[in-house]
Design a protein around this motif. Structure first.
Motif, short mmCIF file in Angstrom:
data_model
loop_
_atom_site.label_atom_id
_atom_site.label_comp_id
_atom_site.label_asym_id
_atom_site.label_seq_id
_atom_site.Cartn_x
_atom_site.Cartn_y
_atom_site.Cartn_z
N GLU A 188 22.90 11.57 -9.08
CA GLU A 188 24.24 11.52 -8.50
C GLU A 188 24.31 12.31 -7.19
O GLU A 188 24.96 11.89 -6.23
N LEU A 189 23.63 13.46 -7.13
CA LEU A 189 23.65 14.27 -5.92
C LEU A 189 23.09 13.51 -4.73
O LEU A 189 23.62 13.57 -3.62
N ARG A 191 23.17 10.28 -4.41
CA ARG A 191 24.13 9.24 -4.02
C ARG A 191 25.20 9.81 -3.11
O ARG A 191 25.62 9.16 -2.13
N HIS A 192 25.66 11.04 -3.40
CA HIS A 192 26.59 11.70 -2.47
C HIS A 192 25.94 11.93 -1.11
O HIS A 192 26.55 11.68 -0.06
N PHE A 193 24.71 12.41 -1.13
CA PHE A 193 23.97 12.65 0.11
C PHE A 193 23.80 11.34 0.89
O PHE A 193 23.94 11.31 2.12
N HIS A 194 23.52 10.26 0.17
CA HIS A 194 23.33 8.96 0.81
C HIS A 194 24.63 8.48 1.46
O HIS A 194 24.62 7.97 2.60
N ASN A 195 25.75 8.66 0.78
CA ASN A 195 27.04 8.25 1.35
C ASN A 195 27.34 9.04 2.63
O ASN A 195 27.82 8.47 3.62
N ILE A 196 27.07 10.34 2.60
CA ILE A 196 27.33 11.18 3.77
C ILE A 196 26.45 10.75 4.94
O ILE A 196 26.92 10.59 6.07
N GLU A 333 32.28 14.91 7.05
CA GLU A 333 31.82 13.94 6.04
C GLU A 333 31.62 14.60 4.68
O GLU A 333 31.88 13.97 3.65
N ILE A 334 31.14 15.85 4.66
CA ILE A 334 31.02 16.56 3.37
C ILE A 334 32.39 16.78 2.77
O ILE A 334 32.61 16.60 1.56
N GLU A 337 33.60 13.54 1.31
CA GLU A 337 32.87 13.10 0.13
C GLU A 337 33.25 13.90 -1.10
O GLU A 337 33.39 13.35 -2.20
N PHE A 338 33.45 15.21 -0.95
CA PHE A 338 33.68 16.07 -2.12
C PHE A 338 35.12 16.51 -2.27
O PHE A 338 35.45 17.13 -3.27
#
Length: 338
Positions: A188-189, A191-196, A333-334, A337-338
């Protein structure tokens, strides 16, 4: 979440980004460049592999060697032109020194005749500073170039090692690129990194292309303009002015306006108007392109972009021209995302 909590979280994100850029990025820079190059070359490599029975690492090796050869040729040509212009400056240094002294004498004489000022002390101070500067050049610069030749060779060796490491990293990464993405995609981490990174790739790529386009246009305008005006150092000055124009509060007028003033004192009004016109053209072009290519693409007001670039210069040095806006974009972007 309360406003205080949001502020604390945003501050924490900004601090984390700063620490990464300041202390971790320099050590991982070659691998970051390798990842960016793989992202750019992977679609081309896959397209070529569909038509040729080659492995991806073989295709990308050929592409990298062709790209390296082209870059070396361009650097060789421009280096030859720049060195010839620098040697010309060294050969005519005494003539330029005499020209500057004559201009100072004329300015002091004009001030004395028109305003009745006693300019002997001012003239003596100016000449003492000029003599001090020339002595510094003769005493420290030339011996320094000789004494630090070994140091320069070490830097050249480090640059070669960097290119070799970059080459190997790109070949190894593109070989297992799809498998690495598939395995990391389970977390999951990541996937967040990929979206950012995907959003940053689109917006940050637009910013970098826009900044490179503006600098390139200004550089070409200055080089061509100075060449048309008959300046023997058109390439050296054109590249230098174009790079200076990328810095906030330092535009083409920092060089072109004083040059125009010098030609006015010399009575050469044609060249003075030419340099002033070149300054106006580059200023208008930057003012036209910058808000449209940079500010609107990132969703940041132009004044905010100036503040970010200035802060980047203060925190990261010259590289802050790029790192400042990239850091701001990463923080945004971070947060999103979060």
């Amino acid at each position: 979440m309360s406003e205080t909590g949001k502020l604390l979280r945003l501050t924490g994100i900004a601090l984390a980004v700063y620490l990464v850029f300041r202390y971790i990025l320099p050590y991982g820079f070659p691998f970051l460049i390798a990842a960016v190059m793989v992202r750019l070359l992977n679609p081309v490599t896959e397209r070529i592999c569909r038509h040729l029975v080659w492995k991806k690492e073989a295709v990308v090796s050929v592409l990298l060697m062709v790209l390296l050869a082209v870059c070396c040729f361009v650097i060789y040509v421009f280096y030859g032109l720049l060195m010839s212009q620098i040697r010309r400056i060294a050969l005519h240094f005494d003539d330029y020194y005499a020209c500057v002294c004559g201009m100072i004498d004329r300015c002091c004489l004009m001030a004395q005749n028109n305003f009745g000022l006693d300019v002997e002390a001012v003239e003596e101070f100016i000449y003492s500073e000029i003599e001090s500067a020339t002595d510094q050049i003769r005493v420290y610069l030339v011996p320094g170039v000789v004494n630090y030749s070994v140091k320069y060779l070490k830097k050249l060796a480090n640059a070669g090692l960097f290119v070799l490491m970059l080459f190997v990293s790109i070949v190894l990464l593109i070989k297992d690129y799809d498998a690495i993405r598939e395995r990391l995609g389970r977390y999951e981490l990541f996937r967040h990194f990929h979206n950012i990174t995907e959003r940053m790739w689109k917006q940050g790529g637009m910013y970098l292309k826009a900044q490179a386009m503006i600098i390139g246009v200004v550089m070409v305008l200055c080089t061509v303009g100075l060449w048309l005006l008959g300046n023997p150092y058109f390439l050296l000055l054109g590249i230098g002015i174009g790079l200076m124009d990328a810095l906030p509060f330092i535009g083409t007028g920092t060089v072109l306006a004083p040059m125009a003033a010098v030609y006015v004192f010399q009575g050469n009004y044609r060249l003075a108007l030419g340099h002033l016109g070149l300054f106006l053209v580059t200023y208008v072009v930057r003012e036209f392109l910058e808000p449209r290519l940079i500010g609107q693409k990132l969703g940041i007001w132009p004044i905010g972009m100036v503040i970010v670039v200035y802060a980047g210069l203060y925190l990261f040095g010259t590289a802050g021209v790029v790192l400042g806006p990239v850091a701001l974009l990463l923080i945004m972007e971070i947060w999103r995302e979060f």
